[in-house]
Design a protein around this motif. Structure first.
Motif, short mmCIF file in Angstrom:
data_model
loop_
_atom_site.label_atom_id
_atom_site.label_comp_id
_atom_site.label_asym_id
_atom_site.label_seq_id
_atom_site.Cartn_x
_atom_site.Cartn_y
_atom_site.Cartn_z
N GLY A 1 -50.08 -4.25 72.79
CA GLY A 1 -49.76 -4.99 74.02
C GLY A 1 -48.38 -4.61 74.53
N LEU A 2 -47.46 -4.44 73.61
CA LEU A 2 -46.10 -4.03 73.99
C LEU A 2 -46.09 -2.62 74.56
CD1 LEU A 2 -43.19 -5.08 73.96
CD2 LEU A 2 -42.93 -4.01 71.70
N THR B 1 -36.71 3.02 70.50
CA THR B 1 -36.46 2.63 69.11
C THR B 1 -36.01 1.18 69.01
OG1 THR B 1 -35.81 4.91 68.57
CG2 THR B 1 -35.19 3.18 67.01
N LEU B 2 -35.10 0.80 69.88
CA LEU B 2 -34.60 -0.58 69.89
C LEU B 2 -35.73 -1.56 70.20
CD1 LEU B 2 -32.26 -2.58 69.74
CD2 LEU B 2 -31.83 -2.14 72.17
N LEU B 3 -36.56 -1.23 71.20
CA LEU B 3 -37.66 -2.10 71.58
C LEU B 3 -38.62 -2.34 70.43
CD1 LEU B 3 -39.32 -3.59 73.79
CD2 LEU B 3 -40.43 -1.39 74.27
N TRP B 4 -39.02 -1.25 69.75
CA TRP B 4 -40.00 -1.39 68.67
C TRP B 4 -39.39 -2.04 67.44
CZ3 TRP B 4 -44.67 -1.11 70.37
CH2 TRP B 4 -44.97 -0.28 71.46
N LEU B 5 -38.10 -1.82 67.20
CA LEU B 5 -37.44 -2.51 66.09
C LEU B 5 -37.43 -4.02 66.33
CD1 LEU B 5 -34.36 -0.29 65.09
CD2 LEU B 5 -36.29 -0.95 63.64
N ILE B 6 -37.12 -4.41 67.57
CA ILE B 6 -37.13 -5.83 67.91
C ILE B 6 -38.53 -6.41 67.72
CG2 ILE B 6 -36.89 -7.47 69.82
CD1 ILE B 6 -34.62 -5.73 70.89
N SER B 7 -39.55 -5.66 68.11
CA SER B 7 -40.92 -6.14 67.96
C SER B 7 -41.26 -6.35 66.49
CB SER B 7 -41.91 -5.16 68.60
OG SER B 7 -42.08 -3.99 67.82
N VAL C 1 -50.70 -4.71 64.89
CA VAL C 1 -51.20 -3.63 65.76
C VAL C 1 -51.48 -4.17 67.15
CG1 VAL C 1 -53.13 -2.05 66.14
CG2 VAL C 1 -52.11 -2.24 63.87
N ALA C 2 -52.12 -5.34 67.24
CA ALA C 2 -52.44 -5.93 68.54
C ALA C 2 -51.16 -6.21 69.33
CB ALA C 2 -53.24 -7.22 68.35
#
Length: 246
Positions: A80-81, A39-45, A75-76
């Motif tokens: 990649g993430l 969750t933290l990773l995707w929020l940062i992204s 999306v890209a």
């Protein structure tokens, strides 16, 4: 009544994920940690993406194609993430397997790996819901609701919650498909996930048309159902193959 409505919108968006969390994820601390870190990773992204696109705001209503470019880049970037997330997980899996061999314990089972992927996908979905739905719900607890001209029959907060639920589901189970595709080097699985993500994202552009939510929401849930069906068939196939090897 408005408090009940606000809580209801939040439960529409996150209710199924909460049930899945309580029934599967909460039983294993490692899965809880995976959900939180994901969750933290995707929020940062998402914060990084919003910062990059801040220079183009506000966008005019007649430049809908620019929103398409925004969604494509988002999306890209996230796909990649996802690959990076998989590589980090794979390194962690190798460490855990090495430790299990050292202490004469069994390695991670296929079901364990699928649950880790499920937790990672849930984190992705929760980040999306927090960013695009829960952050907008504060006014829903007030004395009135809000409508937009392009979807005047359904409250904006309800539309947001329904769309968030679809994306949470897509992200949660797409991660299971993606991890299996990377592990097996299955090109179909690897391309299915970004394709579904892109179609779902681009489908939301239909909401710009008058009454577009009437078309966009069913289209989005068709993609959601397709993702669930594909994931279910993939999991059943992998479990059957794993049982046959034993």
């Amino acid at each position: 009544m408005t408090v009940a409505a606000g809580v209801g919108y939040a439960l529409i968006a996150l209710g199924p994920s909460l049930s899945l969390f309580l029934s599967v994820i909460s039983k294993k601390p490692f899965l809880i940690l995976t959900v939180l870190s994901s969750t933290l990773l995707w929020l940062i992204s998402l914060i990084i993406l919003s910062g990059l696109w801040r220079a183009f705001l506000p966008m005019k209503s007649d430049t809908w194609w620019l929103y398409g470019v925004l969604l494509f880049t988002a999306v890209a970037f996230q796909e990649g993430l996802r690959i990076l997330f998989w590589k980090v997980y794979k390194r962690l899996e190798d460490i855990l397997d090495t430790f299990a061999d050292r202490v004469s314990k069994p390695r991670l089972f296929l079901t364990d790996k699928m649950q880790i992927a499920l937790a990672g996908g849930m984190g992705h979905g929760l980040a999306h819901a927090v960013f695009f739905c829960l952050s907008l719900l504060t006014p829903a607890f007030g004395p009135a609701t809000y409508f937009v001209d392009n979807c005047s029959k359904i409250p904006f907060f309800l539309v947001s919650a329904i769309i968030a639920l679809a994306f949470v589901t897509i992200h949660t189970f797409s991660m299971v498909i993606a991890f299996n595709g990377y592990a097996e080097k299955n090109k179909v699985d690897q391309f299915f996930v970004p394709a579904v993500h892109l179609v779902a994202a681009m489908g939301t552009l239909v909401n710009f048309a008058s009454g577009g939510c009437i078309i966009a929401i069913p289209l989005l849930y068709f993609v959601t159902f397709l993702t669930l069906l594909y994931c279910g068939k993939m999991v059943r196939r992998r479990l059957t193959e794993d049982q046959n090897r034993q």
